[in-house]
Motif scaffolding. Structure first.
Motif, mmCIF file in Angstrom:
data_model
loop_
_atom_site.group_PDB
_atom_site.id
_atom_site.type_symbol
_atom_site.label_atom_id
_atom_site.label_comp_id
_atom_site.label_asym_id
_atom_site.label_seq_id
_atom_site.Cartn_x
_atom_site.Cartn_y
_atom_site.Cartn_z
ATOM 1 N N LYS A 1 -0.664 4.753 10.627
ATOM 2 C CA LYS A 1 -2.060 5.213 9.743
ATOM 3 C C LYS A 1 -2.207 4.295 8.107
ATOM 4 C CE LYS A 1 -2.659 9.996 7.294
ATOM 5 N NZ LYS A 1 -2.274 10.481 6.944
ATOM 6 N N ALA A 2 -1.170 3.931 7.846
ATOM 7 C CA ALA A 2 -1.807 2.999 6.058
ATOM 8 C C ALA A 2 -2.585 1.678 6.554
ATOM 9 C CB ALA A 2 -0.650 2.687 6.224
ATOM 10 N N ALA A 3 -2.690 0.981 7.470
ATOM 11 C CA ALA A 3 -2.762 -0.191 8.322
ATOM 12 C C ALA A 3 -4.368 0.186 8.871
ATOM 13 C CB ALA A 3 -1.989 -0.730 9.465
ATOM 14 N N GLN A 4 -3.916 1.291 9.773
ATOM 15 C CA GLN A 4 -5.636 2.100 9.414
ATOM 16 C C GLN A 4 -6.288 2.094 8.341
ATOM 17 O OE1 GLN A 4 -7.043 1.179 13.212
ATOM 18 N NE2 GLN A 4 -8.713 2.082 11.454
ATOM 19 N N MET A 5 -6.117 2.419 7.465
ATOM 20 C CA MET A 5 -6.143 3.107 6.660
ATOM 21 C C MET A 5 -7.091 1.776 5.551
ATOM 22 S SD MET A 5 -4.411 6.435 4.667
ATOM 23 C CE MET A 5 -5.495 6.639 3.600
ATOM 24 N N MET A 6 -6.295 0.779 5.861
ATOM 25 C CA MET A 6 -6.279 -0.047 5.031
ATOM 26 C C MET A 6 -7.898 -0.756 6.259
ATOM 27 S SD MET A 6 -2.799 -1.884 4.061
ATOM 28 C CE MET A 6 -3.432 -3.043 2.640
ATOM 29 N N ARG A 7 -7.807 -1.059 7.193
ATOM 30 C CA ARG A 7 -8.680 -1.829 7.753
ATOM 31 C C ARG A 7 -10.757 -0.881 7.900
ATOM 32 N NH1 ARG A 7 -5.078 -1.107 12.015
ATOM 33 N NH2 ARG A 7 -4.164 -3.632 12.437
ATOM 34 N N ASP A 8 -10.166 0.147 7.509
ATOM 35 C CA ASP A 8 -11.769 1.326 7.053
ATOM 36 C C ASP A 8 -12.064 1.065 6.303
ATOM 37 O OD1 ASP A 8 -10.927 2.712 9.068
ATOM 38 O OD2 ASP A 8 -10.659 4.472 8.333
ATOM 39 N N THR B 1 -1.045 9.355 2.593
ATOM 40 C CA THR B 1 -0.695 8.871 3.916
ATOM 41 C C THR B 1 0.567 9.853 3.869
ATOM 42 O OG1 THR B 1 1.592 7.574 3.307
ATOM 43 C CG2 THR B 1 0.382 6.876 4.464
ATOM 44 N N SER B 2 1.003 10.966 2.931
ATOM 45 C CA SER B 2 1.756 11.965 2.560
ATOM 46 C C SER B 2 0.932 13.214 3.987
ATOM 47 C CB SER B 2 2.202 12.659 1.373
ATOM 48 O OG SER B 2 0.711 13.238 0.922
ATOM 49 N N PRO B 3 2.115 14.363 3.358
ATOM 50 C CA PRO B 3 1.607 15.533 4.783
ATOM 51 C C PRO B 3 0.059 16.310 4.064
ATOM 52 C CG PRO B 3 3.326 15.303 4.636
ATOM 53 C CD PRO B 3 3.696 14.242 3.646
ATOM 54 N N ASP B 4 -0.176 16.907 5.446
ATOM 55 C CA ASP B 4 -1.375 17.724 4.700
ATOM 56 C C ASP B 4 -0.949 19.001 4.899
ATOM 57 O OD1 ASP B 4 -3.867 16.219 3.645
ATOM 58 O OD2 ASP B 4 -3.055 15.258 5.528
ATOM 59 N N TYR B 5 -1.069 20.225 4.116
ATOM 60 C CA TYR B 5 -0.705 21.846 5.039
ATOM 61 C C TYR B 5 -1.928 22.757 4.768
ATOM 62 C CZ TYR B 5 4.484 19.416 3.096
ATOM 63 O OH TYR B 5 5.364 19.108 3.576
ATOM 64 N N HIS B 6 -1.843 23.343 5.407
ATOM 65 C CA HIS B 6 -2.576 24.457 5.587
ATOM 66 C C HIS B 6 -1.958 26.213 5.342
ATOM 67 C CE1 HIS B 6 -5.369 27.483 7.807
ATOM 68 N NE2 HIS B 6 -6.073 27.000 7.187
ATOM 69 N N LEU B 7 -2.592 25.848 3.942
ATOM 70 C CA LEU B 7 -2.101 27.036 3.709
ATOM 71 C C LEU B 7 -2.376 28.550 2.877
ATOM 72 C CD1 LEU B 7 0.035 25.372 0.332
ATOM 73 C CD2 LEU B 7 0.968 25.214 2.992
ATOM 74 N N GLY B 8 -1.199 29.741 2.897
ATOM 75 C CA GLY B 8 -1.677 30.665 2.658
ATOM 76 C C GLY B 8 -1.299 31.044 1.855
ATOM 77 N N HIS B 9 -2.019 32.378 1.065
ATOM 78 C CA HIS B 9 -1.341 32.043 -0.263
ATOM 79 C C HIS B 9 -1.617 33.780 -0.954
ATOM 80 C CE1 HIS B 9 -1.974 32.305 -5.077
ATOM 81 N NE2 HIS B 9 -1.032 33.048 -5.055
ATOM 82 N N PHE C 1 0.662 -1.165 0.478
ATOM 83 C CA PHE C 1 -0.096 -0.048 -0.015
ATOM 84 C C PHE C 1 0.451 1.911 0.146
ATOM 85 C CE2 PHE C 1 -2.755 3.342 2.344
ATOM 86 C CZ PHE C 1 -2.985 3.605 1.922
ATOM 87 N N LEU C 2 1.661 1.125 0.839
ATOM 88 C CA LEU C 2 2.650 2.501 0.506
ATOM 89 C C LEU C 2 3.690 2.371 -0.379
ATOM 90 C CD1 LEU C 2 4.277 1.804 4.729
ATOM 91 C CD2 LEU C 2 2.491 3.834 3.993
ATOM 92 N N ALA C 3 3.857 1.500 -1.310
ATOM 93 C CA ALA C 3 4.633 1.516 -2.447
ATOM 94 C C ALA C 3 3.673 2.021 -4.105
ATOM 95 C CB ALA C 3 5.380 0.523 -2.856
ATOM 96 N N SER C 4 2.700 2.382 -3.455
ATOM 97 C CA SER C 4 1.238 2.311 -4.430
ATOM 98 C C SER C 4 0.879 4.070 -4.693
ATOM 99 C CB SER C 4 0.245 1.465 -4.619
ATOM 100 O OG SER C 4 0.043 1.944 -2.743
ATOM 101 N N SER C 5 1.080 4.383 -5.575
ATOM 102 C CA SER C 5 1.057 6.024 -5.861
ATOM 103 C C SER C 5 -0.794 6.364 -4.578
ATOM 104 C CB SER C 5 0.497 6.528 -7.014
ATOM 105 O OG SER C 5 -0.693 5.300 -7.659
ATOM 106 N N ASP C 6 -1.838 5.435 -4.828
ATOM 107 C CA ASP C 6 -2.438 5.763 -3.621
ATOM 108 C C ASP C 6 -2.241 5.822 -2.765
ATOM 109 O OD1 ASP C 6 -5.629 6.389 -3.172
ATOM 110 O OD2 ASP C 6 -6.112 4.350 -2.900
ATOM 111 N N GLY C 7 -1.840 4.873 -1.876
ATOM 112 C CA GLY C 7 -0.954 5.016 -0.529
ATOM 113 C C GLY C 7 0.581 6.287 -0.206
ATOM 114 N N LYS C 8 1.190 6.092 -1.242
ATOM 115 C CA LYS C 8 1.908 7.913 -1.175
ATOM 116 C C LYS C 8 0.964 9.145 -1.001
ATOM 117 C CE LYS C 8 5.474 5.693 -4.001
ATOM 118 N NZ LYS C 8 6.803 5.684 -4.552
ATOM 119 N N PHE C 9 0.104 9.057 -1.399
ATOM 120 C CA PHE C 9 -0.598 10.107 -1.692
ATOM 121 C C PHE C 9 -1.870 9.913 -0.431
ATOM 122 C CE2 PHE C 9 -4.828 12.806 -2.210
ATOM 123 C CZ PHE C 9 -4.221 13.609 -2.203
#
Length: 438
Positions: A402-409, A178-186, A168-176
């Motif tokens: 986090k990946a394991a929990q997402m797979m369980r969900d 589990t990647s960080p989330d950023y709250h951005l100002g612009h 899962f972590l090696a897949s593009s779906d998994g990488k996306f």
């Protein structure tokens, strides 16, 4: 259910000097409810069915012009009530209970979600809906029990292997995922495609001036409202939460290097000059956790070891250690914690939340090498000694969890339906006839 009601007493006066006769009561019986389904050791009542049906009809009538046929709706409601009763009985078999604290917290959440500040306000609104506060508490308790047994039983049926996590972590779906989330100002200082070199220079000077003001501590949102040409200007330039993969590559390369609170240097694009701020971040970077290494001695309470005796014994052991005796040796001789006594009471490195609250509190407030006073937990009386502390980077473990929990969900709903089907198939059901008006 049968309810007995006494008729009004009739007093007979027999002459001026006669005695009052005994009170005469006539018992009348009134059928208030009846069983419509026997579900293993429980039942579903007609009143439960009627209440659920009224609730469903109120909801559906406000959404749809045409309702399902009565027999279809009745069967759906009956199936729902049967499955709920089966799950409540499962919760009972596992000894599950909802604490008053958990119920009160849920009630507070209900109040908050509906804009009520006091229980009286909530109770008053419930009366308008034909429900009491006690009935709401009962419903919440029921819902929480069902959710608790679902989470406990169904999650226990789902197995996620280490190889599945790796894949899962090696897949593009998994990488996306589990990647960080950023709250951005612009902030955008726009430059038209037909702008002259002087106009470009003017825009560049302006964005550099804004950048310097931000570095000096100026409020980002105020600067965005006053200067930005982006459509988010009136929201203070708030872009919300984004993953790097959701940003233009020009931005993602920069954002990935920003620490929380940092503002980027001006970025040139075809639209003009941009400033980005990392307002908040979820995930990514080091996940530092303070771990504590401790050892303890446990004395359990029994018929021959009351609280005072256990506490006194630990005080003597503590005094021996402070006089030079070996903690580990005394733990092996006296501790009743089978899991740690052979290791001299050593509990190893522990993350926050691993132990019961009383133990966590004692461990958190104890200095290295200090021995606590005797304290009590649900397991008995303890003394503990903190031997070391460290900051440990748990980033990889956090990502894998986090990946394991997402797979369980993802598997939860399907496994839930399988479990419910098994419950229904293995249950004893005796379904009676519904009232003709149902």
């Amino acid at each position: 259910m049968i309810k007995t009601r006494l008729a009004t007493p009739l007093l007979h006066l027999i002459g001026a000097f006669s005695l009052c006769s005994a009170l005469v009561a006539q018992a009348e019986t009134e059928i208030l409810d009846r069983v419509i389904v026997v579900v293993d050791n429980g039942v579903v009542l007609q009143s439960e069915f009627d209440e659920r049906k009224n609730s469903v009809l109120q909801r559906l009538e406000g959404q749809y012009d045409q309702l399902p046929p009565a027999e279809v709706l009745n069967q759906q409601i009956l199936d729902q009530l049967i499955l709920e009763q089966l799950q409540l009985e499962e919760a009972g078999r596992y000894g599950m209970e909802i604490s008053d604290q958990q119920l009160n917290q849920t009630l507070q959440q209900v109040m908050s979600n509906n804009g009520f500040s006091t229980l009286d306000e909530l109770a008053s609104d419930l009366v308008k809906q034909g429900m009491s506060l006690d009935q709401l508490r009962e419903k919440l308790n029921r819902d929480l029990l069902i959710n608790q047994v679902q989470q406990g039983v169904v999650n226990n049926r789902i197995r996620v292997t280490e190889q599945e996590i790796n894949n899962f972590l090696a897949s593009s779906d998994g990488k996306f995922a589990t990647s960080p989330d950023y709250h951005l100002g612009h902030i955008l200082i726009s430059v038209a495609s037909s702008a002259s070199p002087d106009e470009v220079k003017k825009a560049e000077t302006k964005v550099n001036d804004i950048y310097q003001q931000l570095l000096a501590g100026e409020d980002f949102s105020k600067m965005a409202i006053a200067n930005s040409n982006d459509q988010t200007a009136l929201e203070g330039g708030d872009l919300g939460w984004r993953k790097l993969a959701q940003l233009p590559e020009l931005f993602s390369d920069v954002v990935g290097e920003l620490k929380i609170g940092d503002v980027s240097k001006p970025i040139r694009s075809g639209a003009g000059f941009h400033l980005l701020k990392n307002i908040e971040q979820r995930g990514g970077g080091e996940q530092l956790v303070q771990q504590t290494k401790a050892r303890h001695i446990l004395i359990k309470i029994s018929e021959i070891m009351d609280d005072d005796t256990a506490k006194e014994k630990l005080l003597k052991i503590k005094a021996e250690i402070e006089d030079g005796a070996d903690f580990a040796e005394l733990a092996r001789e006296n501790s009743e914690d089978i899991g740690s006594m052979l290791e001299g009471g050593d509990l190893g490195w522990a993350n926050p939340g691993m132990f019961v609250p009383a133990f966590e509190s004692a461990m958190a407030t104890t200095e290295i090498d200090e021995i606590t006073e005797p304290f009590k937990s649900q397991f008995g009386w303890h003394i503990l000694q903190v031997t070391d502390r460290r900051q440990e980077d748990m980033s990889d473990l956090v990502i894998r969890n986090k990946a394991a929990q997402m797979m369980r969900d993802r598997r939860f709903d399907e496994e839930l339906q399988v479990w419910l089907l098994e419950l229904r198939e293995n249950a004893y059901l005796d379904i009676k006839e519904l009232d003709s008006d149902a």
